[in-house]
Scaffold this motif. Structure first.
Motif, PDB file in Angstrom:
ATOM      1  N   ASN A 374       0.824  -1.209   0.000  1.00  0.00           N
ATOM      2  CA  ASN A 374       0.000   0.000   0.000  1.00  0.00           C
ATOM      3  C   ASN A 374       0.858   1.258   0.000  1.00  0.00           C
ATOM      4  O   ASN A 374       0.415   2.326   0.449  1.00  0.00           O
ATOM      5  CB  ASN A 374      -0.932   0.008   1.217  1.00  0.00           C
ATOM      6  CG  ASN A 374      -1.978  -1.081   1.194  1.00  0.00           C
ATOM      7  OD1 ASN A 374      -2.074  -1.884   2.113  1.00  0.00           O
ATOM      8  ND2 ASN A 374      -2.761  -1.126   0.130  1.00  0.00           N
ATOM      9  N   PRO A 379      -4.561   1.584  -2.835  1.00  0.00           N
ATOM     10  CA  PRO A 379      -5.262   0.307  -2.641  1.00  0.00           C
ATOM     11  C   PRO A 379      -4.698  -0.771  -3.563  1.00  0.00           C
ATOM     12  O   PRO A 379      -4.276  -0.489  -4.692  1.00  0.00           O
ATOM     13  CB  PRO A 379      -6.716   0.622  -3.019  1.00  0.00           C
ATOM     14  CG  PRO A 379      -6.818   2.114  -2.983  1.00  0.00           C
ATOM     15  CD  PRO A 379      -5.470   2.635  -3.328  1.00  0.00           C
ATOM     16  N   ASN A 395     -10.097 -12.072  -5.453  1.00  0.00           N
ATOM     17  CA  ASN A 395      -9.659 -11.104  -4.438  1.00  0.00           C
ATOM     18  C   ASN A 395     -10.214  -9.749  -4.846  1.00  0.00           C
ATOM     19  O   ASN A 395      -9.893  -9.248  -5.926  1.00  0.00           O
ATOM     20  CB  ASN A 395      -8.136 -11.044  -4.352  1.00  0.00           C
ATOM     21  CG  ASN A 395      -7.657 -10.518  -3.007  1.00  0.00           C
ATOM     22  OD1 ASN A 395      -8.422 -10.353  -2.072  1.00  0.00           O
ATOM     23  ND2 ASN A 395      -6.383 -10.220  -2.925  1.00  0.00           N
ATOM     24  N   LYS A 396     -11.056  -9.158  -4.020  1.00  0.00           N
ATOM     25  CA  LYS A 396     -11.701  -7.896  -4.371  1.00  0.00           C
ATOM     26  C   LYS A 396     -10.684  -6.751  -4.399  1.00  0.00           C
ATOM     27  O   LYS A 396      -9.680  -6.785  -3.690  1.00  0.00           O
ATOM     28  CB  LYS A 396     -12.813  -7.573  -3.366  1.00  0.00           C
ATOM     29  CG  LYS A 396     -13.989  -8.509  -3.423  1.00  0.00           C
ATOM     30  CD  LYS A 396     -15.040  -8.116  -2.393  1.00  0.00           C
ATOM     31  CE  LYS A 396     -16.241  -9.047  -2.439  1.00  0.00           C
ATOM     32  NZ  LYS A 396     -17.261  -8.687  -1.413  1.00  0.00           N
ATOM     33  N   ARG A 397     -10.985  -5.749  -5.211  1.00  0.00           N
ATOM     34  CA  ARG A 397     -10.147  -4.554  -5.198  1.00  0.00           C
ATOM     35  C   ARG A 397     -10.248  -3.899  -3.830  1.00  0.00           C
ATOM     36  O   ARG A 397     -11.355  -3.703  -3.289  1.00  0.00           O
ATOM     37  CB  ARG A 397     -10.596  -3.574  -6.281  1.00  0.00           C
ATOM     38  CG  ARG A 397      -9.645  -2.367  -6.442  1.00  0.00           C
ATOM     39  CD  ARG A 397     -10.112  -1.406  -7.523  1.00  0.00           C
ATOM     40  NE  ARG A 397     -10.267  -2.064  -8.812  1.00  0.00           N
ATOM     41  CZ  ARG A 397      -9.258  -2.358  -9.627  1.00  0.00           C
ATOM     42  NH1 ARG A 397      -8.011  -2.080  -9.256  1.00  0.00           N
ATOM     43  NH2 ARG A 397      -9.475  -2.956 -10.788  1.00  0.00           N
ATOM     44  N   GLN A 398      -9.117  -3.551  -3.262  1.00  0.00           N
ATOM     45  CA  GLN A 398      -9.109  -2.904  -1.957  1.00  0.00           C
ATOM     46  C   GLN A 398      -9.719  -1.508  -2.067  1.00  0.00           C
ATOM     47  O   GLN A 398      -9.480  -0.785  -3.033  1.00  0.00           O
ATOM     48  CB  GLN A 398      -7.669  -2.814  -1.446  1.00  0.00           C
ATOM     49  CG  GLN A 398      -7.533  -2.614   0.034  1.00  0.00           C
ATOM     50  CD  GLN A 398      -6.079  -2.713   0.489  1.00  0.00           C
ATOM     51  OE1 GLN A 398      -5.159  -2.515  -0.296  1.00  0.00           O
ATOM     52  NE2 GLN A 398      -5.865  -3.035   1.741  1.00  0.00           N
ATOM     53  N   LYS A 399     -10.512  -1.144  -1.089  1.00  0.00           N
ATOM     54  CA  LYS A 399     -11.139   0.185  -1.081  1.00  0.00           C
ATOM     55  C   LYS A 399     -10.248   1.183  -0.372  1.00  0.00           C
ATOM     56  O   LYS A 399      -9.618   0.861   0.647  1.00  0.00           O
ATOM     57  CB  LYS A 399     -12.504   0.132  -0.409  1.00  0.00           C
ATOM     58  CG  LYS A 399     -13.535  -0.691  -1.166  1.00  0.00           C
ATOM     59  CD  LYS A 399     -14.860  -0.708  -0.410  1.00  0.00           C
ATOM     60  CE  LYS A 399     -15.900  -1.541  -1.160  1.00  0.00           C
ATOM     61  NZ  LYS A 399     -17.188  -1.597  -0.419  1.00  0.00           N
ATOM     62  N   SER A 401     -11.175   3.530   1.408  1.00  0.00           N
ATOM     63  CA  SER A 401     -11.717   3.752   2.756  1.00  0.00           C
ATOM     64  C   SER A 401     -11.142   2.753   3.777  1.00  0.00           C
ATOM     65  O   SER A 401     -11.070   3.071   4.976  1.00  0.00           O
ATOM     66  CB  SER A 401     -13.250   3.636   2.734  1.00  0.00           C
ATOM     67  OG  SER A 401     -13.636   2.376   2.238  1.00  0.00           O
ATOM     68  N   GLU A 402     -10.747   1.579   3.299  1.00  0.00           N
ATOM     69  CA  GLU A 402     -10.145   0.590   4.202  1.00  0.00           C
ATOM     70  C   GLU A 402      -8.771   1.044   4.682  1.00  0.00           C
ATOM     71  O   GLU A 402      -8.308   0.622   5.748  1.00  0.00           O
ATOM     72  CB  GLU A 402     -10.008  -0.745   3.476  1.00  0.00           C
ATOM     73  CG  GLU A 402     -11.331  -1.412   3.090  1.00  0.00           C
ATOM     74  CD  GLU A 402     -11.094  -2.649   2.234  1.00  0.00           C
ATOM     75  OE1 GLU A 402     -10.137  -3.393   2.519  1.00  0.00           O
ATOM     76  OE2 GLU A 402     -11.859  -2.873   1.294  1.00  0.00           O
ATOM     77  N   LEU A 403      -8.117   1.901   3.888  1.00  0.00           N
ATOM     78  CA  LEU A 403      -6.775   2.354   4.226  1.00  0.00           C
ATOM     79  C   LEU A 403      -6.778   3.629   5.055  1.00  0.00           C
ATOM     80  O   LEU A 403      -5.960   3.809   5.954  1.00  0.00           O
ATOM     81  CB  LEU A 403      -5.959   2.590   2.948  1.00  0.00           C
ATOM     82  CG  LEU A 403      -5.689   1.369   2.067  1.00  0.00           C
ATOM     83  CD1 LEU A 403      -4.921   1.794   0.822  1.00  0.00           C
ATOM     84  CD2 LEU A 403      -4.920   0.322   2.812  1.00  0.00           C
TER      85      LEU A 403
END
Length: 404
Positions: A374, A379, A395-399, A401-403
């Motif tokens: 990251n 993401p 594997n979903k794309r990382q959001k 907002s999660e970071l």
């Protein structure tokens, strides 16, 4: 994965349709290529039926690990996290070997509790640590010792592991001393001699040298090893010049070795199984012109694909749609990360590109997503498995907002 007409396809699906539906950057794996690679290895070494333990560090995707396990594969792990992932993906603990120079007491204890096949120890201190934990648990633990055969794999120095200046394994003198020590231990059972000389090997000759060293050491040790773990390292054709490791030659060397040393062979393939199964689809955000070259600025960066920045590794880059018009400028494909090393390839005589064109970076299945990060708070990309005309999100794309 190939062009049909002017357009690039992944199995039976146009790559541009994948990009349109799932966005970029996107890691796309071909199930058919994965199956082909596995069956090719099994076919070439079927004469002695080795145990294949997939090198989890090369690709940690849980869904892919599960698919690989269906072919009878075990796992080679180098951390507690990889061990947990392998077991959760359905890989049997009795087909798992635990390698690595820095296993902590917690990791060793976890491996013992899970009753894995082998802990391949890499130092005297580690063996003493395993013995200490085994005594407390009143158990006898199956272990291997990793020998450093001082064999040059003739590959990148950054991925060499079998030379005496590398941190891995122990030298012959220490190995023989440890064999004698373990023979007198009530809590250790020496089952395996392990060796691994490096990665991305395309010449069979270093493997012959390694086997000759192992043969001599086994005779000197006067010990019957149930397993000989030959590691992995089998390379793939990143530059697409049809240079491949001669598996038939390697097979013949091992057969000769087995006539003298009756044992079960373990392989730890990673790259040769998963490396060429995947491409990274990415979009051209900008084209930045300069005097001598044009910078093709992609939406994929070194955080998404670390190998070029880490090893100066080169990956073939192709346009999703072929055109006949050539650029008169040199193209340098770079990412958006704030580092000069965030670049993938510099090439002449490339087809004329425009902003928002889609391109494909080849052979990213091994050490692509597993080395991703990251960095710059970016993401991680999506991972897709394509089989014929079907696409599965693995594997979903990382959001963002999660970071943040």
């Amino acid at each position: 994965m190939k062009y049909l007409g002017q357009e690039f396809f992944i199995e039976k699906i146009k790559a541009k349709l994948i990009a349109k539906k799932f966005g970029t950057p996107a890691y796309c794996y071909s199930y058919s290529r994965l199956k082909e690679n596995i069956e090719n290895l099994q076919k070439n070494f079927k004469s002695f039926n080795p145990l294949f333990c997939f090198a989890v560090k090369s690709n940690t995707n849980k869904y892919l690990l599960n698919e690989i396990s269906k072919f009878g594969f075990g796992a080679d792990v180098v951390s507690m996290g990889e061990l947990i992932r392998a077991i959760s993906a359905g890989i049997s603990p009795n087909k798992i070997v635990f390698s690595g120079v820095g296993k902590t007491a917690r990791e060793i204890e976890y491996a013992i509790n899970k009753k894995i096949l082998l802990i391949n120890a890499e130092s005297k201190s580690e063996i003493l640590q395993i013995e200490k934990i085994a005594k407390l648990k009143k158990k006898t633990i199956n272990i291997g010792i990793r020998l450093n055969p001082n064999t040059d794999a003739k590959t990148l120095k950054e991925i060499s592991t079998g030379k005496k200046e590398n941190k891995f394994g122990v030298n012959e003198k220490t190995f023989l001393e440890l064999v004698d020590y373990i023979k007198n231990s009530k809590n250790l059972n020496l089952k395996c001699l392990s060796a691994h000389i490096g990665s991305q090997i395309l010449d069979h000759k270093p493997y012959l040298k390694m086997l000759n060293v192992l043969d001599k050491v086994i005779r000197k040790s006067n010990h019957k090893f149930e397993y000989v773990d030959l590691g992995g390292g089998m390379g793939i054709d990143y530059v697409h010049n049809n240079k491949k490791l001669n598996l038939k030659k390697y097979n013949s060397y091992i057969q000769k070795f087995l006539k003298v040393n009756s044992c079960k062979i373990i392989f730890e393939p990673g790259r040769s199984i998963i490396g060429d199964t995947a491409v990274l689809i990415t979009n051209i955000t900008y084209i930045k012109e300069s005097d001598k070259k044009d910078f093709i600025i992609l939406d994929a960066g070194m955080n998404d694909l670390m190998r070029p920045a880490l090893y100066k590794a080169e990956h073939k880059i192709i346009p999703i749609v072929k055109k006949k018009i050539k650029s008169k400028k040199i193209y340098e494909f770079v990412g958006p990360i704030c580092e000069t090393t965030d670049k993938f390839l510099t090439i002449k005589n490339y087809q004329k590109l425009n902003e928002n064109d889609l391109i494909v970076i080849y052979d990213v299945g091994a050490y692509g997503m597993s080395l991703s990060s990251n960095y710059n708070l970016r993401p991680k990309p999506i991972e897709l498995l394509i089989h014929n005309s079907k696409i599965k999100i693995i594997n979903k794309r990382q959001k963002l907002s999660e970071l943040v």
